[in-house]
Design a protein around this motif. Structure first.
Motif, PDB file in Angstrom:
ATOM      1  N   THR A   2      67.681  27.602  -3.284  1.00  9.11           N
ATOM      2  CA  THR A   2      66.876  28.283  -4.288  1.00  9.11           C
ATOM      3  C   THR A   2      65.390  28.193  -3.924  1.00  9.11           C
ATOM      4  OG1 THR A   2      66.572  26.298  -5.607  1.00  9.11           O
ATOM      5  CG2 THR A   2      68.541  27.618  -6.072  1.00  9.11           C
ATOM      6  N   LEU A   3      64.589  29.014  -4.570  1.00 13.12           N
ATOM      7  CA  LEU A   3      63.140  28.945  -4.356  1.00 13.12           C
ATOM      8  C   LEU A   3      62.606  27.570  -4.748  1.00 13.12           C
ATOM      9  CD1 LEU A   3      61.874  32.428  -5.540  1.00 13.12           C
ATOM     10  CD2 LEU A   3      61.830  31.504  -3.232  1.00 13.12           C
ATOM     11  N   THR A   4      63.226  26.951  -5.753  1.00 11.59           N
ATOM     12  CA  THR A   4      62.807  25.615  -6.171  1.00 11.59           C
ATOM     13  C   THR A   4      62.937  24.635  -5.020  1.00 11.59           C
ATOM     14  OG1 THR A   4      63.530  26.095  -8.409  1.00 11.59           O
ATOM     15  CG2 THR A   4      63.188  23.796  -7.868  1.00 11.59           C
ATOM     16  N   SER A   5      64.002  24.715  -4.273  1.00  7.00           N
ATOM     17  CA  SER A   5      64.169  23.793  -3.143  1.00  7.00           C
ATOM     18  C   SER A   5      63.326  24.224  -1.941  1.00  7.00           C
ATOM     19  CB  SER A   5      65.642  23.672  -2.752  1.00  7.00           C
ATOM     20  OG  SER A   5      66.138  24.913  -2.289  1.00  7.00           O
ATOM     21  N   LEU A   6      63.168  25.523  -1.748  1.00  5.41           N
ATOM     22  CA  LEU A   6      62.405  26.004  -0.597  1.00  5.41           C
ATOM     23  C   LEU A   6      60.914  25.689  -0.695  1.00  5.41           C
ATOM     24  CD1 LEU A   6      64.081  29.455   0.077  1.00  5.41           C
ATOM     25  CD2 LEU A   6      64.423  27.306   1.307  1.00  5.41           C
ATOM     26  N   ILE A   7      60.425  25.532  -1.911  1.00  7.33           N
ATOM     27  CA  ILE A   7      59.006  25.231  -2.071  1.00  7.33           C
ATOM     28  C   ILE A   7      58.683  23.810  -1.603  1.00  7.33           C
ATOM     29  CG2 ILE A   7      58.932  24.339  -4.431  1.00  7.33           C
ATOM     30  CD1 ILE A   7      56.592  26.428  -4.780  1.00  7.33           C
ATOM     31  N   SER A   8      59.702  22.984  -1.443  1.00  5.24           N
ATOM     32  CA  SER A   8      59.516  21.625  -0.930  1.00  5.24           C
ATOM     33  C   SER A   8      60.041  21.486   0.502  1.00  5.24           C
ATOM     34  CB  SER A   8      60.239  20.630  -1.836  1.00  5.24           C
ATOM     35  OG  SER A   8      59.713  20.692  -3.136  1.00  5.24           O
ATOM     36  N   HIS A   9      60.380  22.574   1.112  1.00  8.13           N
ATOM     37  CA  HIS A   9      60.917  22.565   2.471  1.00  8.13           C
ATOM     38  C   HIS A   9      59.883  22.009   3.447  1.00  8.13           C
ATOM     39  CE1 HIS A   9      62.822  24.080   6.145  1.00  8.13           C
ATOM     40  NE2 HIS A   9      63.913  24.218   5.418  1.00  8.13           N
ATOM     41  N   PRO A  10      60.314  21.253   4.457  1.00 10.91           N
ATOM     42  CA  PRO A  10      59.339  20.682   5.398  1.00 10.91           C
ATOM     43  C   PRO A  10      58.687  21.710   6.334  1.00 10.91           C
ATOM     44  CG  PRO A  10      61.589  20.078   6.023  1.00 10.91           C
ATOM     45  CD  PRO A  10      61.672  20.774   4.701  1.00 10.91           C
ATOM     46  N   ASP A  11      59.301  22.866   6.479  1.00 11.55           N
ATOM     47  CA  ASP A  11      58.768  23.888   7.375  1.00 11.55           C
ATOM     48  C   ASP A  11      57.703  24.729   6.658  1.00 11.55           C
ATOM     49  OD1 ASP A  11      58.602  25.442   9.721  1.00 11.55           O
ATOM     50  OD2 ASP A  11      60.068  26.875   8.939  1.00 11.55           O
ATOM     51  N   GLY A  12      56.496  24.761   7.202  1.00 14.64           N
ATOM     52  CA  GLY A  12      55.379  25.479   6.596  1.00 14.64           C
ATOM     53  C   GLY A  12      55.657  26.941   6.298  1.00 14.64           C
ATOM     54  N   PRO A  13      56.159  27.710   7.282  1.00 15.84           N
ATOM     55  CA  PRO A  13      56.424  29.124   6.991  1.00 15.84           C
ATOM     56  C   PRO A  13      57.437  29.344   5.863  1.00 15.84           C
ATOM     57  CG  PRO A  13      56.302  28.796   9.348  1.00 15.84           C
ATOM     58  CD  PRO A  13      56.265  27.422   8.711  1.00 15.84           C
ATOM     59  N   VAL A  14      58.397  28.459   5.727  1.00 19.35           N
ATOM     60  CA  VAL A  14      59.375  28.596   4.637  1.00 19.35           C
ATOM     61  C   VAL A  14      58.668  28.391   3.300  1.00 19.35           C
ATOM     62  CG1 VAL A  14      61.449  27.611   3.579  1.00 19.35           C
ATOM     63  CG2 VAL A  14      61.349  27.921   6.058  1.00 19.35           C
ATOM     64  N   LYS A  15      57.850  27.334   3.209  1.00 22.03           N
ATOM     65  CA  LYS A  15      57.100  27.088   1.977  1.00 22.03           C
ATOM     66  C   LYS A  15      56.129  28.226   1.690  1.00 22.03           C
ATOM     67  CE  LYS A  15      55.730  22.816   2.855  1.00 22.03           C
ATOM     68  NZ  LYS A  15      55.112  21.501   2.719  1.00 22.03           N
ATOM     69  N   ARG A  16      55.507  28.721   2.733  1.00 18.50           N
ATOM     70  CA  ARG A  16      54.543  29.821   2.601  1.00 18.50           C
ATOM     71  C   ARG A  16      55.203  31.025   1.933  1.00 18.50           C
ATOM     72  NH1 ARG A  16      52.974  31.425   8.311  1.00 18.50           N
ATOM     73  NH2 ARG A  16      52.349  29.245   8.287  1.00 18.50           N
ATOM     74  N   TYR A  17      56.381  31.400   2.417  1.00 24.65           N
ATOM     75  CA  TYR A  17      57.066  32.554   1.861  1.00 24.65           C
ATOM     76  C   TYR A  17      57.632  32.264   0.474  1.00 24.65           C
ATOM     77  CZ  TYR A  17      56.266  34.714   6.324  1.00 24.65           C
ATOM     78  OH  TYR A  17      55.645  35.233   7.428  1.00 24.65           O
ATOM     79  N   ALA A  18      58.055  31.052   0.227  1.00 24.79           N
ATOM     80  CA  ALA A  18      58.541  30.693  -1.111  1.00 24.79           C
ATOM     81  C   ALA A  18      57.412  30.807  -2.133  1.00 24.79           C
ATOM     82  CB  ALA A  18      59.128  29.282  -1.111  1.00 24.79           C
ATOM     83  N   CYS A  19      56.238  30.281  -1.796  1.00 27.14           N
ATOM     84  CA  CYS A  19      55.083  30.374  -2.703  1.00 27.14           C
ATOM     85  C   CYS A  19      54.657  31.832  -2.897  1.00 27.14           C
ATOM     86  CB  CYS A  19      53.905  29.557  -2.167  1.00 27.14           C
ATOM     87  SG  CYS A  19      54.111  27.782  -2.298  1.00 27.14           S
ATOM     88  N   GLY A  20      54.670  32.601  -1.823  1.00 29.36           N
ATOM     89  CA  GLY A  20      54.316  34.016  -1.917  1.00 29.36           C
ATOM     90  C   GLY A  20      55.295  34.782  -2.782  1.00 29.36           C
TER      91      GLY A  20
END
Length: 144
Positions: A2-20
């Motif tokens: 989920t986006l909730t888990s992806l926002i804490s993902h260790p990979d920067g680009p994954v977090k970047r896209y989740a926040c976007g």
């Protein structure tokens, strides 16, 4: 995931896209913005303002702005979670146009009512905003 888990993902680009993605969701309506303000998710969005990845921080700032713009009630939620403190730190630690969504967020919150404006002042936003006004070389930043 989920986006909730992806926002804490260790990979920067994954977090970047989740926040976007969350910023894009929140900007459309107060109902959707409220969904992004859940207890699990919003503190994680605030924490992303301190991420080492510049674009994660920027997208997080955009997400918070997208939430606060809808209503005084949503702006109050941002304040109650300590959002202005995180936003002010983000502004102080950022440069140029990266500051814009955060500066605009403080303005949006403050314009709703006297109580919210006082909260922004109490959290020591004025000195940081004054520095942006006097020192930033980007006209858009000084104008906001």
């Amino acid at each position: 995931q989920t986006l909730t888990s992806l926002i804490s993902h260790p990979d920067g680009p994954v977090k970047r896209y989740a926040c976007g993605c969350l910023a894009s969701i929140a900007k459309h309506s107060d109902v959707l913005a409220e969904e992004v303000c859940t207890q699990d998710l919003f503190p994680r969005i605030l924490n992303c303002l301190k991420d080492p990845d510049e674009k994660v921080r920027l997208n997080s700032a955009k997400c918070i702005k997208s939430i606060a713009k809808h209503s005084p009630e949503l702006a109050e939620i941002v304040v109650n979670y300590g959002g202005p403190t995180h936003i002010i730190e983000y502004i102080a630690d950022s440069e140029g146009e990266l500051r814009l969504p955060a500066i605009k967020t403080l303005g949006l919150i403050a314009e709703y009512n006297d109580q919210l404006a006082q909260e922004i002042i109490k959290m020591k936003a004025v000195p940081v905003l004054k520095e942006c006004l006097l020192m930033d070389s980007i006209v858009k930043v000084r104008a906001s």
